[in-house]
Design a protein around this motif. Structure first.
Motif, PDB file in Angstrom:
ATOM      1  N   VAL A 194     149.503 -26.575 -33.167  1.00 14.91           N
ATOM      2  CA  VAL A 194     148.404 -26.617 -34.133  1.00 14.91           C
ATOM      3  C   VAL A 194     148.928 -26.076 -35.460  1.00 14.91           C
ATOM      4  O   VAL A 194     149.612 -25.054 -35.497  1.00 14.91           O
ATOM      5  N   HIS A 195     148.609 -26.754 -36.549  1.00 13.22           N
ATOM      6  CA  HIS A 195     149.174 -26.368 -37.848  1.00 13.22           C
ATOM      7  C   HIS A 195     148.170 -25.752 -38.812  1.00 13.22           C
ATOM      8  O   HIS A 195     148.468 -25.560 -39.993  1.00 13.22           O
ATOM      9  N   ILE A 196     146.972 -25.423 -38.325  1.00 12.98           N
ATOM     10  CA  ILE A 196     146.017 -24.676 -39.132  1.00 12.98           C
ATOM     11  C   ILE A 196     146.434 -23.205 -39.111  1.00 12.98           C
ATOM     12  O   ILE A 196     146.597 -22.617 -38.052  1.00 12.98           O
ATOM     13  N   ASN A 197     146.638 -22.618 -40.275  1.00 15.56           N
ATOM     14  CA  ASN A 197     146.998 -21.204 -40.380  1.00 15.56           C
ATOM     15  C   ASN A 197     145.754 -20.359 -40.617  1.00 15.56           C
ATOM     16  O   ASN A 197     144.787 -20.820 -41.224  1.00 15.56           O
ATOM     17  N   ARG A 198     145.803 -19.103 -40.142  1.00 16.04           N
ATOM     18  CA  ARG A 198     144.634 -18.222 -40.195  1.00 16.04           C
ATOM     19  C   ARG A 198     145.008 -16.858 -40.778  1.00 16.04           C
ATOM     20  O   ARG A 198     146.164 -16.438 -40.714  1.00 16.04           O
ATOM     21  N   ALA A 199     144.010 -16.178 -41.325  1.00 15.88           N
ATOM     22  CA  ALA A 199     144.238 -14.867 -41.941  1.00 15.88           C
ATOM     23  C   ALA A 199     144.534 -13.823 -40.871  1.00 15.88           C
ATOM     24  O   ALA A 199     143.775 -13.698 -39.904  1.00 15.88           O
ATOM     25  N   PRO A 200     145.631 -13.044 -41.025  1.00 15.09           N
ATOM     26  CA  PRO A 200     145.964 -12.025 -40.019  1.00 15.09           C
ATOM     27  C   PRO A 200     145.058 -10.806 -40.051  1.00 15.09           C
ATOM     28  O   PRO A 200     144.939 -10.090 -39.059  1.00 15.09           O
ATOM     29  N   ILE A 201     144.426 -10.552 -41.193  1.00 14.23           N
ATOM     30  CA  ILE A 201     143.461  -9.439 -41.330  1.00 14.23           C
ATOM     31  C   ILE A 201     142.305  -9.924 -42.199  1.00 14.23           C
ATOM     32  O   ILE A 201     142.403 -10.956 -42.874  1.00 14.23           O
ATOM     33  N   ALA A 202     141.227  -9.135 -42.191  1.00 15.79           N
ATOM     34  CA  ALA A 202     140.116  -9.403 -43.109  1.00 15.79           C
ATOM     35  C   ALA A 202     140.382  -8.677 -44.424  1.00 15.79           C
ATOM     36  O   ALA A 202     141.003  -7.618 -44.455  1.00 15.79           O
ATOM     37  N   GLY A 203     139.928  -9.251 -45.521  1.00 18.14           N
ATOM     38  CA  GLY A 203     140.111  -8.592 -46.805  1.00 18.14           C
ATOM     39  C   GLY A 203     139.974  -9.549 -47.965  1.00 18.14           C
ATOM     40  O   GLY A 203     139.400 -10.634 -47.842  1.00 18.14           O
ATOM     41  N   THR A 204     140.534  -9.142 -49.092  1.00 18.32           N
ATOM     42  CA  THR A 204     140.487  -9.934 -50.321  1.00 18.32           C
ATOM     43  C   THR A 204     141.857 -10.525 -50.602  1.00 18.32           C
ATOM     44  O   THR A 204     142.874  -9.822 -50.531  1.00 18.32           O
ATOM     45  N   VAL A 205     141.891 -11.802 -50.920  1.00 24.79           N
ATOM     46  CA  VAL A 205     143.151 -12.464 -51.283  1.00 24.79           C
ATOM     47  C   VAL A 205     143.536 -12.006 -52.687  1.00 24.79           C
ATOM     48  O   VAL A 205     142.836 -12.297 -53.660  1.00 24.79           O
ATOM     49  N   GLN A 206     144.627 -11.263 -52.781  1.00 21.75           N
ATOM     50  CA  GLN A 206     145.051 -10.725 -54.080  1.00 21.75           C
ATOM     51  C   GLN A 206     146.055 -11.626 -54.785  1.00 21.75           C
ATOM     52  O   GLN A 206     146.089 -11.677 -56.019  1.00 21.75           O
ATOM     53  N   ARG A 207     146.887 -12.314 -54.016  1.00 16.53           N
ATOM     54  CA  ARG A 207     147.885 -13.194 -54.635  1.00 16.53           C
ATOM     55  C   ARG A 207     148.101 -14.434 -53.775  1.00 16.53           C
ATOM     56  O   ARG A 207     148.102 -14.358 -52.545  1.00 16.53           O
TER      57      ARG A 207
END
Length: 249
Positions: free
Chosen positions: A124-137
């Motif tokens: 599967v090639h959908i990537n997911r966030a490893p933690i919750a938070g705000t995308v800074q960069r």
């Protein structure tokens, strides 16, 4: 089942079902199927049926199954499906260090553990966030398309670097890396977005790799050669440094 809370005491309901196909891939599957129909209509069965099977493979590549994401604060989940091919101690990418001029701090300099997850065309090639938070960069870097399984792919290949910061200031950086067959990294996020742990953040088309830079003082809970599942496999627990060993069998 999406959005339902499940636990290790049996709460919730689980059942098997066909995974959905991500919208990004539907057009490619339909194009492949349409191409396959031409030789079939002309009676060229020996060409049409293999092409039709190929179109099914295209749909399967873009499958987007639901995942049950651990919700504890200590866990860092795998951002990608695939094989853990490298675990190394090194400096994070320069693009993730210090301030970027916007006033948002980046990672502190110093060696950290990097876990590399290789995705074959069958994963599967959908990537997911490893933690919750705000995308800074979100930093895109053009480059080559050498085998993503090689160490040098982290420095030479086309790639996209992402930095996420939790509410408590903890930061995780990871890199989506294109490979021999992969030719496009498709982001679903931008700086300033708030993401949940395990949320879909992008995909890489047709075989690639994701590098995760763990916080200082944290060691992975996965082993070299282990297969991981995006959004479900606990890649590390913050502050845990115990040595783990396994036997291939």
């Amino acid at each position: 089942m999406a959005g339902e809370i499940l636990d290790n005491q049996g709460r919730g309901e689980a059942s098997w079902g066909l995974p959905s196909i991500h919208p990004e891939g539907r057009k490619y599957g339909l194009i492949a199927a349409a191409i396959a129909l031409v030789p079939l209509l002309l009676g060229w069965q020996f060409i049409g049926w293999p092409l039709l099977l190929l179109s099914l493979g295209v749909f399967a590549f873009f499958r987007d199954p639901e995942r049950v994401v651990p919700q504890d604060d200590k866990s860092i989940v795998a951002p990608a499906d695939g094989l853990v091919t490298l675990i190394q101690t090194l400096e994070p990418p320069a693009e993730m260090l210090g301030s970027d001029g916007s006033g948002v701090p980046g990672l502190a300099p110093g060696p950290v553990t990097r876990v590399s997850i290789f995705m074959s065309v069958f994963d599967v090639h959908i990537n997911r966030a490893p933690i919750a938070g705000t995308v800074q960069r979100v930093v895109y870097i053009p480059g080559k398309f050498v085998n993503a399984d090689l160490d040098k792919a982290s420095e030479e290949n086309e790639r996209q670097l992402v930095l996420i910061e939790r509410n408590d200031g903890l930061m995780i950086a990871f890199t989506q890396i294109a490979g021999l067959v992969a030719r496009r990294i498709v982001p679903f996020i931008k700086p300033g977005d708030t993401v949940a742990k395990g949320q879909r953040i992008g995909l890489i088309r047709f075989g690639s790799r994701v590098d995760v830079y763990l916080p200082a003082g944290t060691q992975p809970k996965v082993l070299l050669g282990q297969r991981v599942i995006a959004g479900e496999t606990i890649l590390a627990e913050i502050g845990a440094t115990a040595l783990l060993e396994g036997i291939a069998q």
